[in-house]
Design an enzyme around this catalytic site. Structure first.
Site, PDB file in Angstrom:
ATOM      1  CD1 TRP A  25      -0.891   4.102  15.974  1.00  0.00           C
ATOM      2  CD2 TRP A  25      -0.977   2.346  14.266  1.00  0.00           C
ATOM      3  NE1 TRP A  25      -2.084   3.545  15.903  1.00  0.00           N
ATOM      4  CE2 TRP A  25      -2.231   2.114  15.067  1.00  0.00           C
ATOM      5  CE3 TRP A  25      -0.772   1.414  12.901  1.00  0.00           C
ATOM      6  CZ2 TRP A  25      -3.139   1.383  14.658  1.00  0.00           C
ATOM      7  CZ3 TRP A  25      -1.590   0.411  12.739  1.00  0.00           C
ATOM      8  CH2 TRP A  25      -2.755   0.506  13.806  1.00  0.00           C
ATOM      9  CG  HIS A  26       1.969  -0.019  10.978  1.00  0.00           C
ATOM     10  ND1 HIS A  26       1.832   1.004  10.470  1.00  0.00           N
ATOM     11  CD2 HIS A  26       1.225  -0.938  10.595  1.00  0.00           C
ATOM     12  CE1 HIS A  26       0.741   0.857   9.529  1.00  0.00           C
ATOM     13  NE2 HIS A  26       0.385  -0.210   9.527  1.00  0.00           N
ATOM     14  N   GLY A  27       5.007  -0.217  14.708  1.00  0.00           N
ATOM     15  CA  GLY A  27       5.763  -1.087  15.354  1.00  0.00           C
ATOM     16  C   GLY A  27       6.932  -0.173  16.249  1.00  0.00           C
TER      17      GLY A  27
END
Lengths: 307, 476
Positions: free
Chosen positions: B324-326
Site C-alpha cells: 500500500w505504501h509503494g
C-alpha cells in the site's frame, strides 16, 4: 449577544497580539540583521546598502569562488566587489544590480558569470525565483526592485510580506553565525581549498531533456538593458569548469550577447587552469586556480575593452 | 492547492464561513462542490477517476442491498472489491508488476520488454480506495446501513480535508455526520484552528526542515560518511512523524472547523515500549483498517494453526501495508520486516510478560526509556529500506553506517532548527503522555492561551519552511 461579543474580543485579541509580536520581533531581527559583521549576510548588506565599488561581479557560487576581487582592483585600478552568492541565479543578480542603481550607486562595470541554471527550467530550489526572493526578503521594505521581484514570484507575496517576521524566515542561524563567528572577508571573494584527485579526467555531462526558461531569459534581457540605460559596461562570462557541458543553452546566451553587442567570453575550457590541482571540484576553482584565472581574465579585459 | 499552500490559508476561512451561512439543506451539495473543486485544482483529469470509484462504490453497495441470497451477496462484494481495486492496480502497481515480469523473462534468457505506461499517480487513490472497500465490507457485514443518497457517498470519498492523505475514515463514523451537517460551534472552530496550527508546526518546522538535511545526505550516498548517513537515518522517523502526523492534524483540524469529528491518526508513537504498541499509535487509521479487514479475517480463518496462524496473519497484513505504501521492492521488504518484528514479539510475548512481572519492569522508568529507545532504533533501521529508492541503495547505506565512520555533515540552519523543533514536539508529546499539568496553549487563562498560540504562529513564520526557497547548497 454576549457570546458574540466574547468571540469578537478574542479575535481582536489574537490580531492585536500577532501584530505586536510581529512588529517587535521584526524590528529586533532587522537591527541584528543589518549589524551582522561576517559571512553572506554581511556581504549582502554591504553590496546592497553601502557598496560604491566600480566593478560588480555577479553570479552564483562559480562567481563567488572563481573571481578574486583584489586581483581586479590591483590590475585595473578600480574598486571591485564580488557579489557572487552560492545557490543564486539570474533573478538575484538582476535585483542586486537594480538595488544598487536604485541607491544611485551604479557600478562602472558588471561581470556576469553565468551557468545553465540561469537559462534552463531546472527542478532544483537553487535555480528558482523563490530562493532569490527568500534571500532578499529582509530588504523588502527598502528597495522597490525587491518588491518587484517578489511580485514576479507570485500574486500572494504582497500579503505574505505584510508580516515582518516572514521576511526573516530561516535567517536566524545565519544571523547568529554572522554576528559571532568571524570569517575572513575579501571584498566578497570566497576562497575554497582542496583539489581534485590528480587522475581526474575531464568528462562530458550527459545531455538531458532541456527547456529554456523564458522568465529567466527575460531577466537576462532586463539586466542587459539596465546596464545599457545606466552606462554600465557589461561582460558576460562562462568561467572554467572541469567538465564539458554540451547543453545548447549556452548558445542562447551567446546569441543574446551578440544581438545586444555585449562582450561574451567562454572561458569554460581555459587551458591555463585545466589541471585537477587548480580545481576544488569540477565546477569551482580553488584559491590558487582562482588567482590564476582572475589574472588571465583581467588581461583579457584589458586587451579587449581598453581598461 | 495543498494544505500547506498560502492559497489554502486564504480560501479555507471563506469556505468555512460560507458553509455556516448556507442553509442546512444546501450544505451537502456545497461541500461536495468544494471537495471536487479542491481535487480538480490539483489533478483535473483524475477527478473523473474519483467519480468513477464513487460510482462503483455506490453501485455495488446498492446492488448488495437488493440481493437476498448470501452467496450472491458475497460474490457481489468480491466483484465490487476487485472493480474498486482495478484503478489502484493500474495507476500504482502496473509498471512495478510489468518490470518484475520483464526482469523475470530476462533472467530466463528471454529478451522481451513488456510495454510500460507512463502516467501520474492520482493523488489520494490509496486512501479513497481503502475507504471505498471498507464501506463495501461494512455494508456486507451490516455494520453500516447502505446509503441511498449518492451525494453522501460522494462526499464521504471526496471530503477535501481527508481525500489526499487520510485519515482513512469509516462510513459508520462519517455518514451520520454528513447527513447532519450542522453549523460549526465556536468550540469546533477554535479547536480546529488549534489543531491546524500545531499541524503546521509539525509539518513546516519539523518535517520539512529535517527533510532538507535528510534529502541532502540520502540524495548523495556516495559523498557522505557513514556517520552522516546514520544521523540522517536517526532523524528520518522524526521527519516522517512530523510529515504524516502534521498533515493528519491539518486534515482533522480542517474537518473540525466544519463540525466534523475525524479519527485521530497518531498518538505519540515514540513513547511506545514495543513494536506492537508502536503500531497501535502510528498511522492508526491505516492499521485499524488493516486489522479489521485483513488481519482479523485471516487470523480467524487460521485460528486452528494457533501461533503459526497469528504469524501468517501478521506477515500478510504488513505485506499488504508495505505494498500500500509503494509499488517498490523496498516497500515490500519494509512491510515484511514489520511483520517479522511483530511476529517475534507475538511469539515471545509470554516470556517477556513473565520477566516484566517478575522484575516489575513495567513501572521501572529506566526500562521504559530503554524500550522506547530500542523501538525507535528498530523503526529507524527498517525505515532505511522504506525510504530508499532501491534495495542496493538501502544496503549501501547500512554498510556505510557500520563500516565507514567519519565526520558528520553539518548544515547549521537545518540541524539546529530541525532538531530544535523536533525537541519541542517530543517535549509536548512527553507532557501529554505523562499527563503533566503544564498548560500554556490550552491554559484556562484566555490571555496566556492567545499569546501562546500567537507565539507558535510566530515560530512557524520565523523557522518553518514556508516556500520553495529553502535549500542546502552542497558542493562536491
Amino acid at each position: 449577544m454576549k457570546k458574540g461579543k466574547n468571540i469578537l474580543f478574542i479575535i481582536l485579541g489574537v490580531i492585536i497580539a500577532f501584530l505586536m509580536i510581529d512588529n517587535l520581533v521584526g524590528y529586533v531581527f532587522k537591527v541584528v540583521y543589518n549589524n551582522t559583521k561576517y559571512g553572506v549576510i554581511h556581504r549582502q548588506n554591504y553590496c546592497l546598502n553601502e557598496s560604491n565599488d566600480d566593478i560588480l561581479i555577479l553570479g552564483s557560487s562559480e562567481a563567488a569562488h572563481n573571481y578574486v576581487s583584489s586581483v581586479f582592483e590591483d590590475s585595473l585600478g578600480m574598486t571591485c566587489f564580488n557579489a557572487g552568492s552560492d545557490g543564486m541565479c539570474i533573478y538575484y543578480y538582476y535585483t542586486v544590480l537594480a538595488c544598487r542603481i536604485e541607491r544611485a550607486a551604479a557600478p562602472k562595470m558588471v561581470i556576469l558569470d553565468y551557468g545553465d541554471a540561469d537559462l534552463l527550467e531546472i527542478d532544483d530550489p537553487t535555480a528558482k525565483i523563490e530562493s532569490c526572493v527568500s534571500r532578499l526578503a529582509p530588504y523588502y521594505g527598502d528597495y522597490q526592485s525587491i518588491r518587484d521581484l517578489a511580485n514576479d514570484c507570485g500574486p500572494y507575496e504582497k500579503i505574505k510580506f505584510f508580516s515582518h517576521m516572514y521576511r526573516y524566515n530561516s535567517q536566524i542561524i545565519q544571523m547568529c553565525l554572522g554576528s559571532f563567528y568571524p570569517t575572513k572577508e575579501n571584498k566578497g571573494y570566497e576562497a575554497v581549498f582542496g583539489t581534485l584527485p590528480d587522475e581526474t579526467q575531464r568528462e562530458q555531462l550527459s545531455l538531458h531533456e532541456e527547456v529554456i526558461d523564458q522568465s529567466k531569459v527575460a531577466y537576462i534581457h532586463k539586466l542587459i538593458n539596465l546596464c545599457d540605460q545606466n552606462g554600465i559596461k557589461l561582460l558576460i562570462v562562462r568561467s572554467p569548469k572541469y567538465y564539458d557541458n554540451p547543453s545548447p543553452c549556452f548558445k542562447v546566451m551567446e546569441d543574446i550577447a551578440q544581438e545586444k553587442s555585449v562582450p561574451y567570453y567562454d572561458l569554460s575550457y581555459l587551458e591555463t587552469v585545466m589541471q585537477p590541482s587548480l580545481f576544488r571540484d569540477v565546477s569551482h576553482l580553488n584559491d590558487e586556480g582562482a588567482h590564476i584565472f582572475s589574472r588571465v581574465f583581467v588581461s583579457i579585459i584589458k586587451k579587449s575593452t581598453n581598461y | 492547492m495543498t494544505f500547506t499552500s498560502f492559497e489554502f490559508l486564504l480560501y479555507f476561512p471563506v469556505v468555512v464561513l460560507l458553509y455556516n451561512i448556507i442553509p442546512q439543506k444546501g450544505r451537502l451539495l456545497y461541500l461536495l462542490a468544494v471537495s471536487y473543486a479542491f481535487y480538480a485544482l490539483l489533478q483535473p483529469v483524475y477527478l473523473l477517476l474519483l467519480l468513477a470509484v464513487t460510482g462503483l462504490t455506490y453501485g455495488f453497495t446498492r446492488w448488495m442491498a437488493n440481493v437476498e441470497d448470501d452467496d450472491k451477496k458475497h460474490r457481489v462484494m468480491i466483484g465490487g472489491i476487485v472493480a474498486i481495486l482495478l484503478p489502484l492496480f493500474f495507476f500504482k502497481y502496473f509498471n512495478f508488476v510489468d518490470n518484475a515480469i520483464t526482469s523475470g523473462l530476462q533472467a530466463m534468457g528471454l529478451d522481451i520488454t513488456m510495454p510500460t505506461i507512463r502516467w501520474m499517480l492520482p493523488l489520494g487513490i490509496s486512501y479513497y480506495t481503502f475507504m471505498s472497500i471498507g464501506y463495501l465490507i461494512d455494508a456486507y457485514n451490516d455494520d453500516v446501513e447502505v446509503e441511498k443518497n449518492p451525494c453522501v457517498v460522494g462526499l464521504f470519498l471526496s471530503f477535501f480535508p481527508i481525500v489526499l492523505s487520510g485519515p482513512i475514515e469509516r462510513a459508520g463514523n462519517m455518514f451520520p455526520q454528513i447527513k447532519q451537517l450542522g453549523k460549526s460551534k465556536v468550540s469546533d472552530i477554535t479547536d480546529g484552528a488549534k489543531l491546524m496550527v500545531w499541524g503546521y508546526f509539525m509539518k513546516l518546522c519539523v518535517a520539512d526542515r529535517l527533510a532538507l538535511y535528510i534529502n541532502a545526505v540520502n540524495g548523495n550516498i556516495g559523498h557522505h560518511t557513514g556517520t552522516s548517513l546514520g544521523f540522517a537515518a536517526l532523524l528520518f522517523p522524526l521527519q516522517e512523524y512530523g510529515d504524516l502526523a502534521g498533515y493528519s492534524l491539518l486534515a482533522i483540524g480542517a474537518a473540525r472547523c466544519m463540525g466534523f469529528k475525524v479519527m485521530d491518526n497518531f498518538k505519540r508513537p515514540f513513547f511506545s515500549t514495543s513494536m506492537s504498541e508502536f503500531w497501535r499509535r502510528w498511522h492508526i487509521s491505516l492499521i485499524k483498517w488493516l486489522t479489521d479487514y485483513i488481519y482479523t479475517p485471516i487470523s480467524y480463518a487460521l485460528r486452528s494453526w494457533k501461533m503459526s496462524g497469528v504469524v501468517c496473519a501478521l506477515l500478510v497484513t504488513f505485506l499488504v501495508s508495505g505494498i500500500w505504501h509503494g509499488a517498490a521492492l523496498t516497500c515490500i521488504i519494509w512491510g515484511l520486516m514489520q511483520g517479522l518484528l511483530l511476529s517475534i514479539e507475538a511469539i515471545t510475548q509470554k516470556h517477556r510478560n513473565t520477566l516484566e512481572t517478575k522484575y516489575k519492569l513495567k513501572k521501572n522508568p529506566i526500562y521504559i526509556v530503554l524500550c522506547c529507545m530500542i523501538v525507535y532504533l528498530i523503526f529507524a533501521f527498517t525505515e532505511i529500506y522504506g525510504m530508499s529508492s532501491s534495495i542496493a541503495d538501502a544496503n549501501r547505506i547500512v554498510a556505510k553506517i557500520f563500516t565507514e565512520p567519519g565526520s558528520l555533515f553539518v548544515h547549521p540552519t537545518s540541524l539546529i532548527l530541525g532538531v530544535g523543533s523536533a525537541f519541542i514536539l517530543l517535549f509536548k508529546d512527553l507532557k501529554d503522555e505523562c499527563g503533566w499539568k503544564i498548560h500554556l496553549m490550552h491554559s484556562d487563562n484566555t490571555i496566556i492561551s492567545i499569546v501562546s498560540w500567537v507565539c507558535v504562529v510566530a515560530y512557524i513564520l520565523l523557522f518553518g519552511i514556508l516556500d520553495g526557497g529553502q535549500f542546502i547548497y552542497f558542493q562536491f
